[in-house]
Design an enzyme around this catalytic site. Structure first.
Site, PDB file in Angstrom:
ATOM      1  N   SER A 239      32.921  43.851  27.982  1.00  0.00           N
ATOM      2  CA  SER A 239      31.847  44.184  28.827  1.00  0.00           C
ATOM      3  C   SER A 239      30.675  43.550  28.036  1.00  0.00           C
ATOM      4  CB  SER A 239      31.707  45.467  29.029  1.00  0.00           C
ATOM      5  OG  SER A 239      30.576  45.650  30.092  1.00  0.00           O
ATOM      6  N   ASP A 328      36.512  42.275  39.434  1.00  0.00           N
ATOM      7  CA  ASP A 328      35.536  43.006  38.764  1.00  0.00           C
ATOM      8  C   ASP A 328      33.999  43.060  39.611  1.00  0.00           C
ATOM      9  OD1 ASP A 328      33.743  43.529  36.691  1.00  0.00           O
ATOM     10  OD2 ASP A 328      34.432  42.337  35.156  1.00  0.00           O
ATOM     11  N   HIS A 363      36.939  45.583  36.126  1.00  0.00           N
ATOM     12  CA  HIS A 363      36.285  45.393  34.915  1.00  0.00           C
ATOM     13  C   HIS A 363      36.896  46.060  33.770  1.00  0.00           C
ATOM     14  CE1 HIS A 363      32.664  44.638  32.739  1.00  0.00           C
ATOM     15  NE2 HIS A 363      32.633  45.787  32.295  1.00  0.00           N
TER      16      HIS A 363
END
Length: 427
Positions: A239, A328, A363
């Site tokens: 991330s 995602d 994600h």
């Protein structure tokens, strides 16, 4: 369904003590042939929330059922799912909403009770026919853990057993902040000195710890450690950590002699400063789904078209592995890697990039058998407001992505950090 047998059922879980990325087998014997049974896992988290997974099975003609080989006909997973008792875990009914399961104290195991029950319904009201307590560890025996406060760097250092020196890894997480150790501990269990870096606490986004020099200093802490091979140091980011990773590899002048191999989850070419400006500034609009979960993907996507806000990816001098979930909803991961690939191809460096895109994965691609979290609570750093973040993904393909990507990460690190040195520690 009453169980009328003189011999008690036997439940075998092998191994009952293992690292979290290792598989186990679950076998039940001495059952009535052709009977319905439920196999369940139960875990009490460090936040005092119960998590469970379960599958409905039918015993074979020998009175046995195998979670490894047999089909589940219902439950939190269906079909043949050898590790479904872990990967499909979810909070039990009536739990607090928006939970995420993460290990805090890596010096203790994750305790999971595996039980077998009669029938496919109302099993929670029954006494199990048999139960086994299993231990899932992030730290292998002999791995050392050292809290770090060196040169203003906050984090925890994990060192494998043995004489060393070992390759090193700087491990960085995302925009939720805080210190997370479980991936670093697991990488140390695979033979890498690993620094789990804390670069801000929740609500601390104005801290000096986002200055570029902080990350360079952290990298040098790893590189200069006596147990680390100075020319074998890599960076791993998820991330926001992937944005930091790419920034370090392309903008830092300190890596001229030591280009670190990178493994980035949802890698983005957007500069860290611009990313933080957008996602932590309440002036930028945020979309919500029908359940009022925040969707950041569409907010970040336009930044890919603004060259002034992007990292100079063409400066990349090291091999990089990018892992993306095609569903995602937090980050335009696939489009970001497309952008990186296009830029590298234009300057003849596309050979440096290896990518893995996973359909219907979200994600939060974590180590294997971590439960899938489609949406969880999240603290917005700008306002300290608690929101529910939509991460995306579907449980089965996301779980498969976690298992496959972890193999790719370990292989990538092995190739680029150990090379022909086969003395890698598998503890």
């Amino acid at each position: 369904m009453p169980l009328q047998r003189s011999v008690a059922p036997i439940l075998c879980v092998q191994p009952s003590r293992a690292l979290v990325d290792e598989k186990f087998t679950v076998l039940v014997k001495n059952l009535p042939p052709g009977g319905p049974f439920t196999v369940r896992s139960l875990h009490l988290s460090e936040d005092n929330d119960y998590w469970e997974a379960y599958g409905h099975y039918v015993s074979n003609h020998q009175g046995e059922l195998s979670v490894w080989d047999d089909l589940s006909f219902g439950g939190t997973y269906t079909g043949r799912e050898p590790m479904g008792l872990l990967s499909s875990m979810r909070p039990i009914p009536g739990s607090r909403p928006g939970l995420r399961l993460r290990k805090k104290d890596v010096t203790t195991p994750m305790l999971v009770t595996i039980s077998v029950y009669c029938g496919h319904e109302d099993y929670r009201d029954q006494t199990p026919l048999a139960s086994v307590l299993t231990e899932r560890w992030h730290m292998a025996p002999g791995v050392q853990r050292f809290p770090l406060q060196e040169n203003t760097v906050r984090g925890t250092l994990f060192i494998p057993p043995g004489p060393g020196p070992f390759p090193g890894i700087l491990d960085m997480w995302g925009g939720g902040g805080g210190l997370l150790e479980y991936r670093a501990a697991l990488l140390a269990s695979h033979g890498y000195v690993c620094l789990a870096l804390e670069y801000f606490k929740p609500g601390e986004m104005t801290s000096a710890n986002q200055e570029f020099s902080y990350f360079e200093t952290a990298f040098n802490v790893i590189k200069d450690h006596p147990q680390v091979k100075t020319d074998r140091v890599g960076i791993l980011g998820l991330s926001l950590g992937s944005a930091v990773t790419l920034n370090l590899a392309t903008e830092s002048k300190r890596y001229a002699c030591i280009p670190p191999p990178l493994s980035a989850f949802g890698s983005t070419p957007i500069g860290c400063y611009w990313f933080l400006l957008v996602v932590f500034d309440p002036r930028f609009p945020v979309k919500h789904d029908e359940n009022n979960c925040e969707i950041w993907r569409e907010m970040i996507l336009p930044l890919l078209k603004d060259s002034s806000r992007k990292v100079k990816v063409e400066k990349l001098r090291c091999p990089m592995l990018c892992i993306s979930g095609c569903d995602d909803q937090n980050w335009p991961a696939v489009e970001s890697v497309d952008d990186v690939m296009e830029t590298l191809r234009a300057v003849g460096k596309d050979h440096l990039l290896t990518r893995a895109d996973y359909p219907d994965a979200g994600h939060l691609i974590e180590p294997p058998f971590t439960p899938h979290f489609r949406a969880t609570n999240f603290i917005r750093g700008s306002t300290m407001e608690k929101v529910v973040m939509l991460w995306g993904g579907q449980t089965k393909p996301h779980s498969e992505a976690q298992e496959d990507s972890w193999r790719k990460i370990l292989s990538f690190l092995q190739h680029n950090l150990y090379g022909n040195d086969h003395a890698r520690s598998r503890l």
